[in-house]
Write an enzyme that holds these catalytic residues in place. Structure first.
Site, PDB file in Angstrom:
ATOM      1  N   LEU A 213       0.634  -1.280   0.032  1.00 46.05           N
ATOM      2  CA  LEU A 213       0.022  -0.282  -0.077  1.00 46.05           C
ATOM      3  C   LEU A 213       0.788   1.415  -0.171  1.00 46.05           C
ATOM      4  O   LEU A 213       0.262   2.688  -0.618  1.00 46.05           O
ATOM      5  CB  LEU A 213      -0.898  -0.036   1.048  1.00 46.05           C
ATOM      6  CG  LEU A 213      -1.484  -1.372   1.406  1.00 46.05           C
ATOM      7  CD1 LEU A 213      -3.080  -1.434   2.821  1.00 46.05           C
ATOM      8  CD2 LEU A 213      -2.564  -1.481   0.423  1.00 46.05           C
ATOM      9  N   ASP A 366      -1.530  -7.465  11.795  1.00 48.40           N
ATOM     10  CA  ASP A 366      -0.662  -7.296  10.723  1.00 48.40           C
ATOM     11  C   ASP A 366       0.754  -7.748  11.191  1.00 48.40           C
ATOM     12  O   ASP A 366       1.292  -6.663  10.807  1.00 48.40           O
ATOM     13  CB  ASP A 366      -0.381  -6.829   9.961  1.00 48.40           C
ATOM     14  CG  ASP A 366      -0.520  -7.051   8.134  1.00 48.40           C
ATOM     15  OD1 ASP A 366      -0.340  -8.321   7.902  1.00 48.40           O
ATOM     16  OD2 ASP A 366      -0.552  -5.833   7.123  1.00 48.40           O
TER      17      ASP A 366
END
Length: 599
Positions: A213, A366
């Protein structure tokens, strides 16, 4: 080319079928052949010839119209930004669709072919898994953006997918294509309102890290001269995130229709919920601030090795934060170079996340190795550790509901103890499933025999890994059914647990540390915090009861007994942990003395 291959394969008998391994099934023919309304064989040679003759009579103006439309399309592509966006979006959808079709066809051929024995089938399946994973990897890398994120989700599903898939996708964790300099400049000007040169004295255009991202650059602030890390979102995400998400959803829906047993539609639902949060760096800054507050006391009094980089300022697609230099937490060579004990790093990392999950209820979901750094302690004289653990990328957090946090702690207590009745009870409360043995294996990554015998602290053997891999395929439908019914927050806890277990295993097995005496500390530490979470909840419940009914000997007795159960267990586990560390220190000293004598 793909459709041509499919048609050729369907019109002829494959070599495998000619050898007698099986006969063609309806899946080996195009969809239109399986529909009784159409009969491919009725198209005779004469019909084809007649069609060719009729084509010669096409009106001349259709050719001119086609050329004209092509010219208009080309002109729009190079002159209209909106048109170019549409064309590119269609191209991305088409590429994703072709990848999905090719993979689906690979598995349909695999499943429709008969094999002489199970060994031959398993070999063909592994080859199909590897071939399909490489096709998908190539497609994801070329598309970038959220497709990389999807691949990262897949790479983390080692509790269900075969290694041919997870190993192939693991390269996506930290090997992504960077955004070019000109696009970075445009994004910064658009979001911050000033050119990069007005804000920074120095800006290293070579990213120090590139993820799915965003990418991170090292820079120096013009006003203060402070070194900072600047995180910039890939601009392409703004343009194609929505259409890519819809494409992923469509592909998953198609796979689900082709494979009714496919139970992973929740992947698209989870991405649809998580992505908007991860793409908002202001939200990420808030997460970083909250987790820093949760560990503020521990950091202040040097009770933890955990550090969270300070956020200096944040925009929606730009994040400026404190620069901290280090290496990935799974870099064993780096630790050896700086005299850092991997087993101790594992213990401290487990302690930090046990606090997050079982006490704070605010969880970084994460924690793959690319999101956790290790470095020598900045202030070793005033720290009980010679290292710092730096937690980065705070885009994906979840806040656990109070009851789920307590039930999850009690579930893990039962798993560590091998308490089948407790596992059954809390698997139902946490996951809403009655197939508690399978759920326990998914959560721990261990065979049920290991869980039920309270042996979670042992290292997974190659035999157990093979058993788990075979069981995953044998019970694929059941596992998919469990996962499809789980609350999404529990799915993220499963993912987090698996990533933590991976890091723990790498560190515990690194450089011979499996013989250090620290092997069992991970679950000892988890057990301490699970017990503490249980005690704090019980205490609050009993104190509320006392406040409501007044002084009551029976409630006081229950409070004292609960306190004693927790305190005695906590002391026992602390002593075990302390003894283990002292034994390791003694072993290290002896090793050093032997080395000095030999020299």
């Amino acid at each position: 080319m793909l459709s041509g291959r499919l048609l050729t394969r369907c019109r002829t008998t494959t070599p495998a079928l000619q050898k007698g391994r099986g006969t063609a099934t309806s899946w080996q023919r195009p969809l239109w052949q399986r529909n009784n309304k159409f009969n491919y064989n009725c198209y005779s040679t004469q019909t084809i010839i007649n069609n060719k003759r009729s084509n010669k009579g096409l009106p001349w103006y259709l050719g001119i119209a086609t050329l004209g439309m092509s010219g208009v399309a080309t002109t729009l592509y190079y002159t209209s930004e909106d048109a170019r966006h549409v064309f590119t979006a269609l191209q991305r959808c088409g590429k994703a669709g072709l990848v999905g079709t090719e993979v689906a066809w690979n598995y349909k051929v695999l499943l429709s072919t008969q094999y002489p024995n199970d060994e031959a089938y398993q070999l063909a399946k592994r080859e199909c898994d590897k071939r399909s994973a490489e096709i998908v990897l190539k497609g994801l890398q070329s598309l970038g953006g959220i497709y990389i994120k999807l691949g990262q989700h897949v790479s983390a599903m080692v509790y269900i997918l075969p290694p041919e898939w997870t190993d192939t996708m693991s390269v996506l964790q930290d090997r992504c294509e960077p955004t070019p300099e000109e696009e970075v400049r445009q994004l910064f000007l658009s979001d911050y309102g000033q050119p990069i040169e007005d804000i920074f004295d120095e800006f290293d255009w070579t990213p120090i890290g590139v993820a799915s991202l965003a990418q991170v650059h090292k820079a120096k602030l013009k006003k203060t001269g402070r070194e900072v890390a600047v995180k910039l979102q890939h601009p392409v995400l703004d343009e194609f995130c929505r259409v890519d998400m819809e494409t992923v959803t469509f592909i998953i829906d198609v796979i689900k229709k082709a494979f009714p047993e496919f139970g992973f539609a929740w992947l698209a639902d989870e991405m649809r919920e998580s992505l908007p949060r991860e793409l908002d760096f202001v939200h990420e800054a808030q997460n970083a601030k909250l987790v820093s507050q949760n560990f503020a006391e521990d950091i202040k009094y040097r009770r933890t090795a955990l550090l969270v980089p300070e956020v200096i300022w944040a925009k929606r697609r730009i994040l400026c934060m404190e620069f901290i230099e280090g290496s990935r937490i799974d870099d064993l060579d780096y630790m050896k170079k700086h005299g850092i004990n991997p087993a101790q790093v594992s213990a401290e990392f487990s302690e930090a996340f046990s606090k997050m999950i079982f006490l704070h209820g605010f969880v970084h979901c994460d924690p793959h190795p690319g999101n956790v750094l290790i470095r020598p302690a900045k202030d070793p004289k005033h720290s009980k550790f010679n290292f710092d653990i730096v937690l980065i990328d705070h885009g994906l957090y979840r806040e656990l509901p109070e009851q789920l946090r307590i039930d999850y702690a009690r579930l893990w207590t039962s798993l560590i103890r091998g308490d089948e009745a407790g596992i059954k009870k809390y698997a139902k409360r946490v996951g809403g499933t009655d197939t508690y043995q399978l759920f326990a294996s998914i959560l721990t990554g261990r065979a049920w025999e290991t869980v039920s015998s309270a042996n979670l602290s042992t290292v997974r053997s190659s035999t157990e890994l093979k058993v788990m891999s075979a069981g995953a395929m044998e019970y694929l439908v059941d596992i998919a059914d469990i996962l499809s019914r789980l609350p999404r927050i529990v799915l993220l806890l499963l993912k987090t647990s698996d990533l933590l277990r991976h890091i723990d295993e790498v560190l515990r097995m690194g450089d011979g540390q499996q013989e250090s005496g620290d092997d069992h500390l991970t679950y000892v530490i988890m057990g301490r915090y699970c017990a503490k979470a249980d005690w704090l909840d019980t205490r609050q419940h009993l104190l509320n009861k006392l406040a409501k009914i007044g002084f009551n000997w029976q409630v006081i007795k229950s409070l004292v007994i609960s306190w004693w159960h927790y305190y005695s267990l906590a002391v026992m586990l602390w002593m075990y942990q302390r003894a283990s560390r002292l034994a390791f220190a003694k072993q290290q000293l002896q090793h050093k003395q032997v080395k000095e004598v030999s020299q």
